[in-house]
Design an enzyme around this catalytic site. Structure first.
Site, PDB file in Angstrom:
ATOM      1  N   ARG A  96      -2.144  -0.763   5.403  1.00  0.00           N
ATOM      2  CA  ARG A  96      -3.377  -1.297   4.819  1.00  0.00           C
ATOM      3  C   ARG A  96      -3.126  -2.676   4.226  1.00  0.00           C
ATOM      4  NH1 ARG A  96      -4.897   3.901   1.211  1.00  0.00           N
ATOM      5  NH2 ARG A  96      -2.640   4.117   1.288  1.00  0.00           N
ATOM      6  N   CYS A 144       0.867  -1.186   0.000  1.00  0.00           N
ATOM      7  CA  CYS A 144       0.000   0.000   0.000  1.00  0.00           C
ATOM      8  C   CYS A 144       0.900   1.232   0.000  1.00  0.00           C
ATOM      9  CB  CYS A 144      -0.970  -0.014   1.172  1.00  0.00           C
ATOM     10  SG  CYS A 144      -0.193  -0.118   2.779  1.00  0.00           S
TER      11      CYS A 144
END
Lengths: 293, 144
Positions: free
Chosen positions: A252, A247
């Site tokens: 994430r 990410c």
């Protein structure tokens, strides 16, 4: 000492049902010997506003990052963190946090770099506890410092570095950022330079599957069937693939890493924590823009 | 720095690091409620994108006085704390006080080691937007 599993039928469908607990199970087991509850939030003060009784706080930034290097805390640092958090090597650790467990999953990934065996996520995150109407407390937990041993970090099995990513182009990769970050449309936030990356776009060949598609509106994980549909039918991943997720700084993508590894049972999935803030600034690193991988 | 921001900076710095967080938490609990007219008109509020949690702010010019309004969710106490500090220092103050407010003020609270420098970016972004909105308001007044 390990604590029993949550027999929730929803979890039974996942490849590793032992990695999830529900809010009612957690409430029943608050005082179970061997259990340590850990809150990891994006917001550094949220724990202090009120947390699950007995939970300790581990902050992704001030606790898990190396204070100087761009890296995670070293073996001594992890040992010290575990000891002061009252976590033993055989403790069952239940992690939860804000934002659909985004940061809790990041913490879980770091625990796994250090090979901590029994780490679970509270399905539905902090919201699940709140939605169940269970109480939060401001009371500081009673912590007995532990004798956690010194263990080496395994940077091979679950972690990918830039040169490995470069060599991986052509094999399955998942970009879990927003569609605007993926296409390269967003390189700068309005009026303000975006942190880190000098170029926008994605690593050639990476499929765009924003991380939050793996969770329902109530922040619980989607069912096994729905996740299989999302990652396999729609995006062509296979259980035995060698997969790298990334990410912006690897947070994430820890969430997606958890989903692929423990809920769908992928055996070979790594998180590239250098992610876009590294790749998008590397001289000469290949980049694709637009909606196509 | 203004006397008020200087005093607040000293108040933070005199505390041990852990208690600076408690003071920030106190501020977050005291963020003024958004007046009803803005609660009903969320489009007037500008989102501060750099903050990890959604925070919205709006600047109003009332003659020579600047009004600042903020809203951020209960689940974002750090962001609320930043907003509350800026509200205390800037709301109801003169155009000059707001226009010349120290951009480096977030670095003067001794919070970097307690919450990480990254998280302080959100507060800088709020200051930036407040000043920009004020300039837009002033330009609007000059054009009318």
């Amino acid at each position: 000492m390990s604590v029993g599993l949550d027999p929730n039928p929803k979890f039974a469908d996942y490849a590793h049902p032992e990695t999830l607990v529900s809010a009612p199970w957690l409430r029943e087991n608050l005082d179970a010997p061997g259990l340590v509850i850990v809150e990891s939030d994006e917001d550094v003060l949220l724990y202090d506003v009120g947390h699950i009784p007995g939970a300790v706080k581990i902050d992704w930034h001030t606790d898990l990052n190396h204070p100087v290097l761009r890296d995670y805390l070293d073996a001594e640092g992890f040992q010290a963190l575990m000891q002061r958090s009252g976590i033993k090597r055989d403790s069952t650790v239940v992690l939860y946090g804000d934002k659909s467990n985004w940061w809790a999953a990041y913490t879980l990934w770091v625990f796994k770099l250090y090979g901590h065996e029994d780490v679970r996520l509270l399905d539905g995150s902090r919201e699940a506890w709140k939605n169940a109407g269970f109480e939060f407390t401001k009371d500081a937990p009673q912590i007995s410092p532990s004798d956690y041993p010194l263990v080496e970090r395994d940077d091979v099995t679950l972690r990918a570095f830039r040169d490995q990513v470069l060599a991986h182009i052509g094999k399955p990769m998942v970009d879990v950022r927003s569609p605007q970050e993926y296409t390269g449309e967003r390189t700068h936030m309005p009026d303000y330079p975006q942190e880190g990356a000098l170029r926008g776009g994605h690593i050639p060949g990476a499929k765009s599957v924003p991380w939050a598609r793996a969770v329902n509106e109530d922040q619980t994980f989607k069912s096994f069937v729905e996740l299989k549909e999302l990652y396999e039918t729609t995006n062509g991943l296979q259980k035995n693939d060698d997969v790298i997720a990334y990410c912006r700084i690897g947070e994430r993508s820890s969430h997606t890493w958890f989903v692929l590894k423990y809920l769908l049972g992928y055996t070979n999935v790594r998180n590239y924590d250098g992610s876009w803030t590294e790749w998008g600034s590397l001289v000469g690193a290949p980049i694709n823009t637009g909606v196509n991988p | 720095m203004t006397d008020a921001s200087d005093a607040l900076s000293r108040e933070f710095l005199e505390l041990p690091v852990k208690e600076r967080l408690n003071l920030l938490l106190e501020f977050s609990e005291n963020l003024p409620e958004l007046p009803t007219q803005y609660q009903d008109h969320p489009e007037l509020l500008e989102r501060v994108e750099e903050c990890q949690s959604p925070v919205y702010l709006f600047v109003e010019l009332n003659g020579e006085t600047v009004r600042t309004y903020f809203t951020a969710p209960e689940e974002a106490p750090t962001t609320r704390g930043f907003a509350s500090i800026l509200s205390e220092l800037l709301d109801g103050k003169s155009i000059d006080t707001v226009a010349t407010f120290d951009d480096q003020f977030p670095d003067k609270l001794g919070l970097a080691e307690a919450i990480s420098p990254l998280r302080l970016r959100g507060m800088r972004a709020m200051i930036f937007r407040i000043k920009r909105q004020l300039q837009e308001k002033l330009a609007g007044v000059a054009n009318n």
